[in-house]
Design an enzyme around this catalytic site. Structure first.
Site, mmCIF file in Angstrom:
data_model
loop_
_atom_site.group_PDB
_atom_site.id
_atom_site.type_symbol
_atom_site.label_atom_id
_atom_site.label_comp_id
_atom_site.label_asym_id
_atom_site.label_seq_id
_atom_site.Cartn_x
_atom_site.Cartn_y
_atom_site.Cartn_z
ATOM 1 N N SER A 127 0.784 -1.105 0.090
ATOM 2 C CA SER A 127 0.162 0.196 -0.028
ATOM 3 C C SER A 127 0.899 1.193 -0.036
ATOM 4 C CB SER A 127 -0.763 0.137 1.373
ATOM 5 O OG SER A 127 -1.429 1.205 1.433
ATOM 6 N N TYR A 152 -2.332 -0.351 10.271
ATOM 7 C CA TYR A 152 -2.368 -0.809 8.786
ATOM 8 C C TYR A 152 -1.204 -0.694 7.878
ATOM 9 C CZ TYR A 152 -3.807 -1.021 4.054
ATOM 10 O OH TYR A 152 -3.998 -1.466 2.651
#
Length: 329
Positions: A127, A152
């Site tokens: 990501s 995350y």
């Protein structure tokens, strides 16, 4: 070839699996169908995929190492694409354990299965969040990524390091893809475009963070799939340098449009597609968020001759068309 796709009922997993099936590959899918968002949307994606006799589906959780190992051993995929993950920056502030169980332990189980079954290539989703507190734009894979701003982000950076170690130890060709703000038809309901569209059509106000000054490198789903397939088909090879031992066959690439869009302009495009104005509630930058993302895709262009190019106006219009048809509004 036979490809194992984890997270097959998810947004990106669905589109990737459909692309692989369309070109004649056999797809083995894994998903736990959790209730992070509307399970009916996941089931609708699956229903369309399973209309093909070349697609198998297994409902299991990546955190179940024995089940993952048994499935990979039985199905013997040539290649694996790991897209299963607990997504969402803000959700990680309130549900941290889910990110360790799925994104870290789950990925470890995938690596172990790939190791023992000697897969030809493991591609995994990372990501743009890994860039965290980095303020140097555009984001390059050469930049430091040691200042994550959310759990995350930390979990996705952990995936990259774990893949590097396994590639080095067990000669598993691995490629990590840092996705930038993916959007498009069949998207996730927790993402901005989906939330904004629903709220505007229902006459509710939308929350606009950082007073609308956020910038995001929005990337259309078809571009993400095209980049992923090109990478999947070309496993990295270790090559000795200057007489020293070959480095691990592990690579990282950004997949983004290389054109950041300010949030207020993004909303304006959506308003034009919907034919309605949004009522906006301006709020400060949220914990875990970054002010801007901007992908340097030089390496993707160099190694695969590709860079995302779908204009934001085209991609948003396609999402709106899908949303109106799917929800009959």
């Amino acid at each position: 070839m036979k490809v194992l796709v984890t997270g097959i009922a998810g947004f990106i997993g669905y589109h990737l699996a459909r692309r692989l099936l369309d070109r004649g590959d056999e797809v083995v899918g894994i998903d736990n169908l959790n209730d992070y968002y509307d399970v009916r949307l996941k089931e609708s994606r699956l229903e369309r995929l399973l209309s093909s006799s070349q697609c198998q589906f297994h409902r299991l959780d990546l955190a179940d190492g024995l089940a993952v190992s048994a499935l990979v051993k039985e199905s013997r995929p040539h290649r694996i694409v790991n897209l299963a993950a607990q997504a969402g920056v803000r959700h990680s502030l309130t549900h941290p354990h889910a990110y360790v169980e799925t994104n870290v332990t789950g990925f470890l189980n995938v690596l172990e299965a790939a190791r023992h079954c000697k897969v030809e290539h493991l591609v995994f989703a990372s990501s743009s969040s890994v860039y965290g507190g980095n303020h140097e734009l555009p984001f390059s894979t050469e930049h430091r990524t040691d200042s994550p701003l959310s759990l995350y982000a930390a979990s996705k950076r952990a995936n990259e390091l774990m893949a590097h170690a396994y590639s080095h130890l067990y000669e598993i060709p691995c490629t990590g893809l840092r996705f930038f703000s993916v959007y498009g038809p069949w998207g996730r309901p927790d993402m901005a475009l989906f939330q904004f569209t629903r709220a505007i059509l229902e006459g509710r106000p939308i929350d606009v963070y950082n007073d609308g000054r956020l910038q995001r490198d929005f990337t259309y789903i078809d571009d993400i799939v095209e980049g992923t397939v090109r990478v999947l088909d070309k496993a990295p090879a270790a090559s000795p340098r200057n007489g020293y031992a070959a480095p691990p066959a592990c690579r990282l690439y950004n997949i983004g449009t290389h054109q950041p869009v300010e949030l207020l302009h993004f909303i304006e495009i959506l308003e034009n597609c919907l034919g309605r104005k949004a009522s906006k509630v301006f709020l400060p930058l949220q914990p875990g968020d970054v002010p801007a993302t901007f992908a340097d895709v030089t390496e993707l262009q160099r190694d695969f001759g590709f860079s995302p190019s779908t204009p934001i106006s085209v991609g948003v219009a396609r999402f709106v068309d899908w949303y109106r048809e799917y929800y009959a509004v």
